[in-house]
Write a protein that holds these residues in place. Structure first.
Motif, mmCIF file in Angstrom:
data_model
loop_
_atom_site.group_PDB
_atom_site.id
_atom_site.type_symbol
_atom_site.label_atom_id
_atom_site.label_comp_id
_atom_site.label_asym_id
_atom_site.label_seq_id
_atom_site.Cartn_x
_atom_site.Cartn_y
_atom_site.Cartn_z
ATOM 1 N N VAL A 120 74.518 -50.184 131.055
ATOM 2 C CA VAL A 120 74.058 -50.771 129.798
ATOM 3 C C VAL A 120 74.461 -52.236 129.791
ATOM 4 C CG1 VAL A 120 74.099 -50.688 127.285
ATOM 5 C CG2 VAL A 120 74.338 -48.559 128.599
ATOM 6 N N ASN A 121 73.481 -53.098 129.698
ATOM 7 C CA ASN A 121 73.725 -54.536 129.643
ATOM 8 C C ASN A 121 73.610 -54.994 128.200
ATOM 9 O OD1 ASN A 121 73.894 -54.683 132.513
ATOM 10 N ND2 ASN A 121 71.660 -54.654 132.613
ATOM 11 N N ILE A 122 74.667 -55.591 127.689
ATOM 12 C CA ILE A 122 74.628 -56.114 126.328
ATOM 13 C C ILE A 122 73.954 -57.479 126.387
ATOM 14 C CG2 ILE A 122 75.930 -56.704 124.267
ATOM 15 C CD1 ILE A 122 76.086 -53.732 125.027
ATOM 16 N N ALA A 123 72.707 -57.501 125.974
ATOM 17 C CA ALA A 123 71.943 -58.748 125.987
ATOM 18 C C ALA A 123 72.063 -59.385 124.601
ATOM 19 C CB ALA A 123 70.498 -58.482 126.381
ATOM 20 N N SER A 124 70.955 -59.620 123.933
ATOM 21 C CA SER A 124 70.983 -60.302 122.647
ATOM 22 C C SER A 124 69.560 -60.368 122.132
ATOM 23 C CB SER A 124 71.530 -61.726 122.817
ATOM 24 O OG SER A 124 71.296 -62.528 121.686
ATOM 25 N N ALA A 125 69.424 -60.593 120.828
ATOM 26 C CA ALA A 125 68.107 -60.933 120.312
ATOM 27 C C ALA A 125 67.557 -62.150 121.053
ATOM 28 C CB ALA A 125 68.189 -61.230 118.817
ATOM 29 N N HIS A 126 68.457 -62.972 121.573
ATOM 30 C CA HIS A 126 68.043 -64.147 122.344
ATOM 31 C C HIS A 126 67.571 -63.793 123.753
ATOM 32 C CE1 HIS A 126 70.172 -66.701 119.270
ATOM 33 N NE2 HIS A 126 69.017 -67.317 119.414
ATOM 34 N N GLY A 127 67.597 -62.518 124.111
ATOM 35 C CA GLY A 127 66.916 -62.074 125.316
ATOM 36 C C GLY A 127 65.434 -61.868 125.084
ATOM 37 N N LEU A 128 65.042 -61.819 123.811
ATOM 38 C CA LEU A 128 63.656 -61.551 123.436
ATOM 39 C C LEU A 128 62.996 -62.708 122.698
ATOM 40 C CD1 LEU A 128 64.397 -57.952 122.195
ATOM 41 C CD2 LEU A 128 63.030 -58.506 124.208
ATOM 42 N N THR A 129 63.802 -63.612 122.205
ATOM 43 C CA THR A 129 63.306 -64.774 121.476
ATOM 44 C C THR A 129 64.211 -65.953 121.814
ATOM 45 O OG1 THR A 129 62.658 -65.573 119.279
ATOM 46 C CG2 THR A 129 64.667 -64.254 119.410
ATOM 47 N N ALA A 130 63.992 -67.086 121.162
ATOM 48 C CA ALA A 130 64.772 -68.281 121.504
ATOM 49 C C ALA A 130 65.200 -69.022 120.249
ATOM 50 C CB ALA A 130 63.963 -69.206 122.405
ATOM 51 N N SER A 131 66.200 -69.866 120.418
ATOM 52 C CA SER A 131 66.639 -70.793 119.384
ATOM 53 C C SER A 131 66.883 -72.144 120.031
ATOM 54 C CB SER A 131 67.946 -70.304 118.734
ATOM 55 O OG SER A 131 67.755 -69.112 118.016
ATOM 56 N N PRO A 132 66.733 -73.217 119.281
ATOM 57 C CA PRO A 132 67.026 -74.533 119.849
ATOM 58 C C PRO A 132 68.499 -74.658 120.233
ATOM 59 C CG PRO A 132 65.873 -74.712 117.729
ATOM 60 C CD PRO A 132 66.287 -73.287 117.885
ATOM 61 N N TYR A 133 68.766 -75.503 121.205
ATOM 62 C CA TYR A 133 70.116 -75.911 121.598
ATOM 63 C C TYR A 133 70.902 -74.826 122.330
ATOM 64 C CZ TYR A 133 68.659 -79.173 117.994
ATOM 65 O OH TYR A 133 67.923 -80.051 117.239
ATOM 66 N N LYS A 134 70.245 -73.741 122.694
ATOM 67 C CA LYS A 134 70.933 -72.649 123.381
ATOM 68 C C LYS A 134 70.245 -72.352 124.708
ATOM 69 C CE LYS A 134 72.520 -70.556 119.050
ATOM 70 N NZ LYS A 134 72.550 -69.336 118.205
ATOM 71 N N SER A 135 69.872 -73.398 125.448
ATOM 72 C CA SER A 135 69.054 -73.215 126.643
ATOM 73 C C SER A 135 69.708 -72.294 127.665
ATOM 74 C CB SER A 135 68.735 -74.570 127.285
ATOM 75 O OG SER A 135 69.930 -75.289 127.567
ATOM 76 N N ALA A 136 70.982 -72.467 127.919
ATOM 77 C CA ALA A 136 71.652 -71.643 128.932
ATOM 78 C C ALA A 136 71.778 -70.195 128.477
ATOM 79 C CB ALA A 136 73.029 -72.225 129.258
ATOM 80 N N TYR A 137 72.193 -70.016 127.231
ATOM 81 C CA TYR A 137 72.389 -68.661 126.703
ATOM 82 C C TYR A 137 71.072 -67.884 126.678
ATOM 83 C CZ TYR A 137 74.248 -65.008 123.615
ATOM 84 O OH TYR A 137 74.654 -63.804 123.077
ATOM 85 N N VAL A 138 70.008 -68.529 126.164
ATOM 86 C CA VAL A 138 68.703 -67.871 126.083
ATOM 87 C C VAL A 138 68.182 -67.550 127.479
ATOM 88 C CG1 VAL A 138 66.302 -68.201 125.405
ATOM 89 C CG2 VAL A 138 68.137 -68.849 123.835
ATOM 90 N N THR A 139 68.340 -68.483 128.403
ATOM 91 C CA THR A 139 67.906 -68.243 129.778
ATOM 92 C C THR A 139 68.651 -67.061 130.387
ATOM 93 O OG1 THR A 139 67.352 -70.580 130.095
ATOM 94 C CG2 THR A 139 67.749 -69.271 132.083
ATOM 95 N N ALA A 140 69.968 -67.036 130.204
ATOM 96 C CA ALA A 140 70.779 -65.957 130.771
ATOM 97 C C ALA A 140 70.380 -64.601 130.204
ATOM 98 C CB ALA A 140 72.256 -66.225 130.510
ATOM 99 N N LYS A 141 70.192 -64.534 128.893
ATOM 100 C CA LYS A 141 69.881 -63.252 128.271
ATOM 101 C C LYS A 141 68.469 -62.780 128.625
ATOM 102 C CE LYS A 141 73.853 -62.617 126.314
ATOM 103 N NZ LYS A 141 74.772 -61.561 126.819
#
Length: 261
Positions: free
Chosen positions: A139-160
């Protein structure tokens, strides 16, 4: 049904990771806690979980930005309980926020390494034992940011986003081996770290606690309510159960409707 299984949870001395560890311990799993420190408090936490739930628990330090350390964590966990790792929960993660043209390269590298690449290293190390046993849960704990994006979080969104791609690929490779691989995508979770941010936000915005939570912190979460640590833990435990044996290669959103927008 999870009695005697060995579960490794990365990044599990606080927050979501600790909540997952507690829930799996309730289900009878022997637990390996992990972080990058190695203190008396870390080992005491493992002892407390063992005592509370009547299982065995150990703390194993590992730097999740180091691939060899990730693999060693799995090996040490197997040695500690004298059996292959049955359940792997990849939870370790860090965050940094900045515009893409100002994003420090070292922060990008660290977030990609810890939030995404560590999942590859731990999975790669754990899969042979799971295949030999004919049973495993990843089980990989991803994030809502694995399915969508927010500004200023390029690395986090890419990783998820990358974690979700890895989840699907691993699931397909292991589909006939008795091993499932899924992701949990939480929205805004009320962790101790988030709790500490509320008074700061109240002061910055000159708002009440309720207004800050509803209109600032949970602006993108339609329920206007935090996800609880326990809810993420229980969702993860469900994915490890026999009831979820035909759920693989998917992501489960626990996000108060965030990704429905």
């Amino acid at each position: 049904m999870l009695n005697g299984k060995t579960a490794v949870i990365t990044g599990s001395t606080s927050g979501i990771g600790l909540g997952v560890a507690e829930e799996l311990a309730k289900q009878g799993c022997n637990i390996v806690l992990n972080s990058f420190t190695d203190t008396d408090a870390d080992h005491a936490l493992a002892a407390r979980i063992a005592s509370d739930h009547g299982i065995q628990a150990a703390y194993i330090s590992a730097d999740m930005s180091d691939g060899e350390a990730c693999a060693a964590l799995i090996e040490k966990a197997a040695d500690r309980f004298d059996r292959a790792v049955d359940i792997l929960v990849n939870n370790a993660g860090i965050q940094f926020v900045a515009p893409v043209d100002e994003f420090p390269v070292e922060k990008w590298d660290a977030i990609i390494a810890i939030n995404m690449t560590s999942n590859f290293h731990t999975i790669r190390a754990a899969v042979p034992g799971m295949k030999a046993a004919g049973w495993g849960r990843i089980v990989n704990i991803a994030s809502a940011h694995g399915l969508t994006a927010s500004p200023y979080k390029s690395a986090y969104v890419t990783a998820k986003h990358g974690v979700l791609g890895l989840t699907k690929t691993v699931a397909l490779e292991l589909a006939e081996q008795g091993v499932t691989c899924n992701a949990v995508c939480p929205g805004y979770v009320l962790t101790p770290l988030v709790e500490k941010q509320i008074p700061e936000q109240m002061a910055a915005h000159k708002m009440s606690r309720d207004d800050v939570v509803r209109n600032v912190m949970l602006q993108r979460q339609p329920t206007r309510d935090f996800v609880s640590i326990e809810q993420v833990g229980q969702t993860t435990a469900f994915l490890c159960s026999d009831a979820a044996s035909q759920i693989t290669g998917t992501s489960i959103s626990v996000d108060g409707g965030w990704t429905a927008l």
